[in-house]
Scaffold this motif. Sequence first.
Motif, PDB file in Angstrom:
ATOM      1  N   ASP A 211       4.338  16.572   3.021  1.00 47.63           N
ATOM      2  CA  ASP A 211       4.033  16.673   4.503  1.00 47.63           C
ATOM      3  C   ASP A 211       5.000  17.343   5.297  1.00 47.63           C
ATOM      4  O   ASP A 211       4.394  18.040   6.287  1.00 47.63           O
ATOM      5  CB  ASP A 211       4.002  14.999   5.109  1.00 47.63           C
ATOM      6  CG  ASP A 211       3.428  14.993   6.374  1.00 47.63           C
ATOM      7  OD1 ASP A 211       2.428  15.520   6.646  1.00 47.63           O
ATOM      8  OD2 ASP A 211       3.769  14.051   7.132  1.00 47.63           O
TER       9      ASP A 211
ATOM     10  N   ARG B 149       5.314   4.632   2.254  1.00 47.97           N
ATOM     11  CA  ARG B 149       6.008   5.626   2.938  1.00 47.97           C
ATOM     12  C   ARG B 149       6.701   5.422   4.212  1.00 47.97           C
ATOM     13  O   ARG B 149       7.654   5.766   4.640  1.00 47.97           O
ATOM     14  CB  ARG B 149       4.656   6.711   3.044  1.00 47.97           C
ATOM     15  CG  ARG B 149       5.263   8.201   3.804  1.00 47.97           C
ATOM     16  CD  ARG B 149       4.135   9.213   3.679  1.00 47.97           C
ATOM     17  NE  ARG B 149       3.279   8.847   4.836  1.00 47.97           N
ATOM     18  CZ  ARG B 149       1.885   8.663   4.564  1.00 47.97           C
ATOM     19  NH1 ARG B 149       1.538   7.976   3.669  1.00 47.97           N
ATOM     20  NH2 ARG B 149       1.349   8.401   5.785  1.00 47.97           N
TER      21      ARG B 149
ATOM     22  N   GLU C  24      -2.831   9.477  -4.988  1.00 48.19           N
ATOM     23  CA  GLU C  24      -3.082   8.798  -3.692  1.00 48.19           C
ATOM     24  C   GLU C  24      -2.167   9.116  -2.499  1.00 48.19           C
ATOM     25  O   GLU C  24      -2.699   9.238  -1.319  1.00 48.19           O
ATOM     26  CB  GLU C  24      -2.863   7.114  -3.918  1.00 48.19           C
ATOM     27  CG  GLU C  24      -3.170   6.198  -2.961  1.00 48.19           C
ATOM     28  CD  GLU C  24      -3.146   4.534  -3.152  1.00 48.19           C
ATOM     29  OE1 GLU C  24      -3.318   3.962  -2.669  1.00 48.19           O
ATOM     30  OE2 GLU C  24      -2.695   4.476  -4.474  1.00 48.19           O
TER      31      GLU C  24
ATOM     32  N   TYR D 101     -11.659   8.949  -5.723  1.00 49.82           N
ATOM     33  CA  TYR D 101     -11.364   9.248  -4.506  1.00 49.82           C
ATOM     34  C   TYR D 101     -12.585  10.644  -4.219  1.00 49.82           C
ATOM     35  O   TYR D 101     -12.240  11.099  -2.784  1.00 49.82           O
ATOM     36  CB  TYR D 101      -9.945  10.180  -4.537  1.00 49.82           C
ATOM     37  CG  TYR D 101      -8.921   9.198  -4.788  1.00 49.82           C
ATOM     38  CD1 TYR D 101      -8.443   8.426  -4.066  1.00 49.82           C
ATOM     39  CD2 TYR D 101      -8.397   9.212  -6.006  1.00 49.82           C
ATOM     40  CE1 TYR D 101      -7.432   7.437  -4.089  1.00 49.82           C
ATOM     41  CE2 TYR D 101      -7.347   8.440  -6.145  1.00 49.82           C
ATOM     42  CZ  TYR D 101      -6.985   7.401  -5.467  1.00 49.82           C
ATOM     43  OH  TYR D 101      -5.737   6.599  -5.426  1.00 49.82           O
TER      44      TYR D 101
ATOM     45  N   GLN E   2      -3.032  11.224   1.391  1.00 49.30           N
ATOM     46  CA  GLN E   2      -2.758  10.919   2.697  1.00 49.30           C
ATOM     47  C   GLN E   2      -1.963  11.784   3.565  1.00 49.30           C
ATOM     48  O   GLN E   2      -2.214  11.792   4.851  1.00 49.30           O
ATOM     49  CB  GLN E   2      -1.889   9.802   2.636  1.00 49.30           C
ATOM     50  CG  GLN E   2      -2.765   8.406   2.020  1.00 49.30           C
ATOM     51  CD  GLN E   2      -1.829   7.091   1.777  1.00 49.30           C
ATOM     52  OE1 GLN E   2      -0.744   7.174   2.326  1.00 49.30           O
ATOM     53  NE2 GLN E   2      -2.431   5.991   1.132  1.00 49.30           N
TER      54      GLN E   2
ATOM     55  N   ASP F 119      -5.327  17.533   3.009  1.00 48.99           N
ATOM     56  CA  ASP F 119      -6.713  17.346   2.546  1.00 48.99           C
ATOM     57  C   ASP F 119      -7.303  17.960   1.330  1.00 48.99           C
ATOM     58  O   ASP F 119      -7.781  19.022   1.183  1.00 48.99           O
ATOM     59  CB  ASP F 119      -7.558  17.757   3.992  1.00 48.99           C
ATOM     60  CG  ASP F 119      -9.187  17.602   3.821  1.00 48.99           C
ATOM     61  OD1 ASP F 119      -9.479  16.393   3.122  1.00 48.99           O
ATOM     62  OD2 ASP F 119      -9.894  18.432   4.512  1.00 48.99           O
TER      63      ASP F 119
ATOM     64  N   THR G 270       0.883  -1.161   0.132  1.00 53.83           N
ATOM     65  CA  THR G 270       0.038   0.100  -0.088  1.00 53.83           C
ATOM     66  C   THR G 270       0.827   1.168   0.204  1.00 53.83           C
ATOM     67  O   THR G 270       2.176   1.199   0.334  1.00 53.83           O
ATOM     68  CB  THR G 270      -0.847  -0.198   1.121  1.00 53.83           C
ATOM     69  OG1 THR G 270      -0.062   0.190   2.261  1.00 53.83           O
ATOM     70  CG2 THR G 270      -1.751  -1.339   1.544  1.00 53.83           C
ATOM     71  N   SER G 271       0.183   2.292  -0.382  1.00 55.11           N
ATOM     72  CA  SER G 271       0.916   3.547  -0.237  1.00 55.11           C
ATOM     73  C   SER G 271       1.473   4.058   0.976  1.00 55.11           C
ATOM     74  O   SER G 271       2.426   4.545   1.238  1.00 55.11           O
ATOM     75  CB  SER G 271      -0.057   4.695  -0.863  1.00 55.11           C
ATOM     76  OG  SER G 271       0.585   5.989  -0.763  1.00 55.11           O
ATOM     77  N   GLN G 272       0.635   3.762   2.225  1.00 55.08           N
ATOM     78  CA  GLN G 272       1.192   4.242   3.542  1.00 55.08           C
ATOM     79  C   GLN G 272       2.108   2.980   3.866  1.00 55.08           C
ATOM     80  O   GLN G 272       3.205   3.343   4.385  1.00 55.08           O
ATOM     81  CB  GLN G 272       0.003   3.880   4.421  1.00 55.08           C
ATOM     82  CG  GLN G 272       0.278   4.098   6.023  1.00 55.08           C
ATOM     83  CD  GLN G 272      -0.948   3.992   6.722  1.00 55.08           C
ATOM     84  OE1 GLN G 272      -1.938   4.125   6.364  1.00 55.08           O
ATOM     85  NE2 GLN G 272      -0.811   4.004   8.223  1.00 55.08           N
TER      86      GLN G 272
END
Length: 366
Positions: free
Chosen positions: A135, A20, A159, A191, A163, A166, A15-17
Amino acid sequence: MALLLNNDDIQRVLTSQMTREALQLAYRDLISGEGVCRPRIDIRIPTSSPGKFYQWGTMEGGSTAGYFAIRMKSDVIYEQEYNGARTQEKYCSRPGLFCGLILLTKIETGEPVALINDGYLQHLRVAADGAIGADIMAREGALTLGMLGSGGMARSHVEALLQVRDIKRIQVHSPTAANRRRFAEEISEKYGVETVALDDAREVYRGADILAACTDSAVPVIRGEWLEPGMHVISVGGRPDSAARARFDLTLRLGTAPAPVGRPELGTADEYIGYLARPDLPEWQDIRIGKAAPVVTGHGDDVMFADIIQGKTPGRTSDTQITYSERGNIQGAQFYAVAAAAYEEAVKQGIGRELPREWFLQDIRD
């Protein structure tokens, strides 16, 4: 058994998370000296077809956390003009096919544990970098994403960026109208974010809090005169022009590969190092791969990821600063970290094709 993991397998487990988080751990390992990597190295050779060049690229790294990886690419590369844009194209065997592989090994035993197609993992890896940079550097209230490009890399960036901010509106431009309209429709549906396809690249910049250039352009596409105060900029393929570089108030670099042991003079901040066959061939001067890597960060005045996590600098200090972030030349560390995360999840889920490990081993000392 070792595992053969194709792109469908990676899409199921990574996953993308996860990506990261794996990268952030790898960067901390580099900072502490527990991890090591080298810059990407490309070998380039003219083919018998005018304007086409073979390129073999590798990057590698590992960590005391347990894994080492080398990522290998084998491409035929050429440049072309399309709808007023100059792009760098590539293929392996024939257009539409590509060869990119990651060999993952365990450092405690030296044995290979996985051979992985790099396509889907590559998109997540690069997008996660963009998200880490955004971020840290983008304004907290960033709501609008300007996207130059409408391919797979642009999709993975959407994507990843959703995360960390917003995002409420995405405005996209790419040279092919049908592609950018399809992108806008897909992103809106997937999305639930307002996404508009724009015919004029200039309009992508207007009101954008984050600008992401995800293109295969052979020339700079981020134009300095169009940047707006407070914007955060990410580039993949589409580099900033000189005017854009001059307007960056703050640049974030996620890392720099260490110099070879005992040879500090051989250390480099360049994204990649290229070697050419027939180096005097005039054609090299006309294409991007015939030149040294373009350098945006690495001049010594960047904010480093290490500075951020060690509390030495806060990063952005004003909502009007124009900021920029990029990975640096630590791709090798990225691949061992993300490939290891995908491999461990594949083992848990029982995904992948088994390959007898003896196929990779031999009883003759090399």
